[in-house]
Design a protein around this motif. Structure first.
Motif, PDB file in Angstrom:
ATOM      1  N   GLU A  10       0.868  -1.224  -0.009  1.00  0.00           N
ATOM      2  CA  GLU A  10      -0.035  -0.049   0.169  1.00  0.00           C
ATOM      3  C   GLU A  10       0.860   1.265   0.033  1.00  0.00           C
ATOM      4  O   GLU A  10       0.532   2.155  -0.673  1.00  0.00           O
TER       5      GLU A  10
ATOM      6  N   GLU B 295      -0.167 -10.196   5.139  1.00  0.00           N
ATOM      7  CA  GLU B 295      -1.655 -10.814   5.360  1.00  0.00           C
ATOM      8  C   GLU B 295      -2.257  -9.922   6.507  1.00  0.00           C
ATOM      9  O   GLU B 295      -3.361  -9.997   6.421  1.00  0.00           O
ATOM     10  N   ASP B 296      -1.458  -9.455   7.267  1.00  0.00           N
ATOM     11  CA  ASP B 296      -2.250  -8.706   8.384  1.00  0.00           C
ATOM     12  C   ASP B 296      -2.333  -7.107   8.247  1.00  0.00           C
ATOM     13  O   ASP B 296      -2.483  -6.373   9.125  1.00  0.00           O
ATOM     14  N   SER B 297      -2.196  -6.717   6.934  1.00  0.00           N
ATOM     15  CA  SER B 297      -2.201  -5.188   6.712  1.00  0.00           C
ATOM     16  C   SER B 297      -3.653  -4.632   6.500  1.00  0.00           C
ATOM     17  O   SER B 297      -3.732  -3.559   6.641  1.00  0.00           O
ATOM     18  N   GLY B 298      -4.498  -5.639   6.306  1.00  0.00           N
ATOM     19  CA  GLY B 298      -5.854  -5.232   6.135  1.00  0.00           C
ATOM     20  C   GLY B 298      -6.275  -4.684   4.757  1.00  0.00           C
ATOM     21  O   GLY B 298      -7.283  -4.312   4.418  1.00  0.00           O
ATOM     22  N   TRP B 299      -5.284  -5.029   3.951  1.00  0.00           N
ATOM     23  CA  TRP B 299      -5.704  -4.744   2.320  1.00  0.00           C
ATOM     24  C   TRP B 299      -6.736  -5.749   2.021  1.00  0.00           C
ATOM     25  O   TRP B 299      -6.791  -7.005   1.974  1.00  0.00           O
ATOM     26  N   THR B 300      -8.065  -5.117   1.546  1.00  0.00           N
ATOM     27  CA  THR B 300      -8.992  -5.860   1.002  1.00  0.00           C
ATOM     28  C   THR B 300      -8.985  -6.126  -0.870  1.00  0.00           C
ATOM     29  O   THR B 300     -10.013  -6.596  -1.052  1.00  0.00           O
ATOM     30  N   GLY B 301      -7.992  -5.238  -1.328  1.00  0.00           N
ATOM     31  CA  GLY B 301      -8.251  -5.411  -2.645  1.00  0.00           C
ATOM     32  C   GLY B 301      -7.520  -6.460  -3.352  1.00  0.00           C
ATOM     33  O   GLY B 301      -7.339  -7.435  -2.695  1.00  0.00           O
ATOM     34  N   GLU B 302      -7.113  -6.328  -4.489  1.00  0.00           N
ATOM     35  CA  GLU B 302      -6.486  -7.482  -5.441  1.00  0.00           C
ATOM     36  C   GLU B 302      -5.230  -7.647  -4.592  1.00  0.00           C
ATOM     37  O   GLU B 302      -4.447  -6.812  -4.411  1.00  0.00           O
ATOM     38  N   ARG B 303      -4.920  -9.202  -4.799  1.00  0.00           N
ATOM     39  CA  ARG B 303      -3.378  -9.446  -4.546  1.00  0.00           C
ATOM     40  C   ARG B 303      -2.934 -10.419  -5.567  1.00  0.00           C
ATOM     41  O   ARG B 303      -3.564 -10.825  -6.400  1.00  0.00           O
TER      42      ARG B 303
ATOM     43  N   SER C 175      -4.435 -10.333 -12.207  1.00  0.00           N
ATOM     44  CA  SER C 175      -5.633  -9.793 -12.244  1.00  0.00           C
ATOM     45  C   SER C 175      -6.331  -9.358 -13.630  1.00  0.00           C
ATOM     46  O   SER C 175      -7.561  -9.258 -13.611  1.00  0.00           O
TER      47      SER C 175
END
Length: 360
Positions: free
Chosen positions: A259, A289-297, A303
């Motif tokens: 991010e 994994e614990d970053s809170g990112w909810t978008g595409e990985r 993608s």
């Protein structure tokens, strides 16, 4: 009696087949530079004999080749009459057969010229992305997605030339903006941080170059894919498209690591809120994994593949991809497998350079 010296001719005529275009090349000038100077946009890439984008066949005439890479032109090709226009010096009138050409590109050619200007703004966008603005003394015409060669002299007296794509739209002709990625060995980007290149520095800008510019009057979706400083031409193409008013859905992918590597989010959010046909898809490859990112990985090409399959686009529309070579190399087979023809795919590979050569 002494042998008579060969007197160089001031200019020779070059004829391009099968398009029938003719122009003159001056003594000691490469054929590609002569074409640029006269507003004839021929296929090109590195302009230094390292790629094969300007390879063609010499049908008639005599040329001498400057130093080039055998990766771009091997010995067998040279023996069969192939040449690189960026390395070719004419010693007679000549006729060449273009192996790759785009009639639309030729029709929208802009003469390459030299412009003087000054750096008016330097901005830190992320830990390794910088934004700069250059004010030109005279207006420059270009198409969204094109690039220029910028030459600047540092505070220590070192002259550096690098290639960068414009981030602004062609409507801004005297203020150019650029998005530049900092690399460990990158001299231009390194000097921006070290203070060797400062606001107010005089620059020479040569251009425009590049065939990865926005095509008008097309149908189907517009797929934009960028990573790193590839945001620069993609941002120009996106805003130029929106200004045109063409009613096309836009899918804007941007690949980054975490991010912290994302920027212009406020501008993108404002743009998306005003243009409901634009979908922005940021993709993070190394988000914790614990970053809170909810978008595409994952990687951005993955993608793109998933979205194209979800939408069932099947090759409709145009793709503009700008970024590092691994991204482009991974993306191309994805696009072909999703039905895109090569004439609907436009890309720029952004390479790094720590020497004296341009890095576009």
């Amino acid at each position: 009696m002494a042998d008579a010296q060969k007197v160089p001719v001031a200019a020779h005529k070059v004829r391009l087949e099968p398009v029938g275009v003719e122009f003159e090349v001056e003594n000691g000038e490469t054929v590609l530079n002569a074409a640029f100077r006269q507003g004839i946009a021929l296929p090109h890439g590195c302009k230094e004999g390292q790629c094969s984008a300007c390879k063609c066949v010499l049908l008639d005439g005599e040329v001498d080749m400057l130093k080039y890479s055998t990766f771009a032109l091997n010995d067998m090709e040279k023996e069969s009459g192939h040449i690189l226009l960026c390395r070719s010096i004419a010693y007679s009138d000549m006729e060449v057969e273009l192996l790759n050409y785009d009639e639309e590109v030729l029709s929208k050619s802009i003469a390459v010229k030299t412009f003087q200007g000054r750096i008016s703004h330097i901005e830190k966008l992320t830990h390794d992305i910088r934004g700069i603005e250059i004010e030109l003394a005279s207006p420059m015409k270009f198409w969204a997605g094109q690039y220029v060669d910028i030459t600047v002299t540092t505070q220590k007296g070192e002259t550096i030339t690098r290639s960068f794509s414009m981030a602004n739209t062609p409507s801004e002709t005297q203020k150019l903006s650029f998005i530049i990625k900092k690399y460990p060995e990158g001299k231009f980007s390194g000097e921006l941080d070290a203070g060797g290149i400062r606001t107010g520095a005089s620059v020479s800008v040569v251009g425009p170059y590049g065939t990865c510019f926005r095509r008008e009057g097309r149908d189907g979706p517009l797929v934009l894919v960028g990573a790193g400083s590839g945001m620069s031409p993609v941002w120009s193409i996106l805003n130029d498209h929106l200004a045109s008013g063409e009613p096309r859905p836009v899918y804007f992918f941007y690949g980054a690591r975490t991010e912290d590597d994302l920027f212009h989010l406020d501008r993108i959010g404002d743009l998306v809120s005003r243009h409901r046909d634009v979908t922005f898809i940021p993709v993070l490859s190394h988000a914790p994994e614990d970053s809170g990112w909810t978008g595409e990985r994952g990687f951005v090409h993955q993608s793109v593949d998933a979205k194209l399959k979800e939408l069932n686009i099947d090759g409709e529309g145009d793709v503009y991809a700008c970024g590092p070579p691994p991204m482009i190399d991974a993306l191309q087979p994805i696009l072909f497998m999703n039905g895109f023809e090569s004439e609907r795919i436009f890309f720029d590979k952004f390479t790094t350079s720590s020497g004296g050569a341009p890095g576009h």
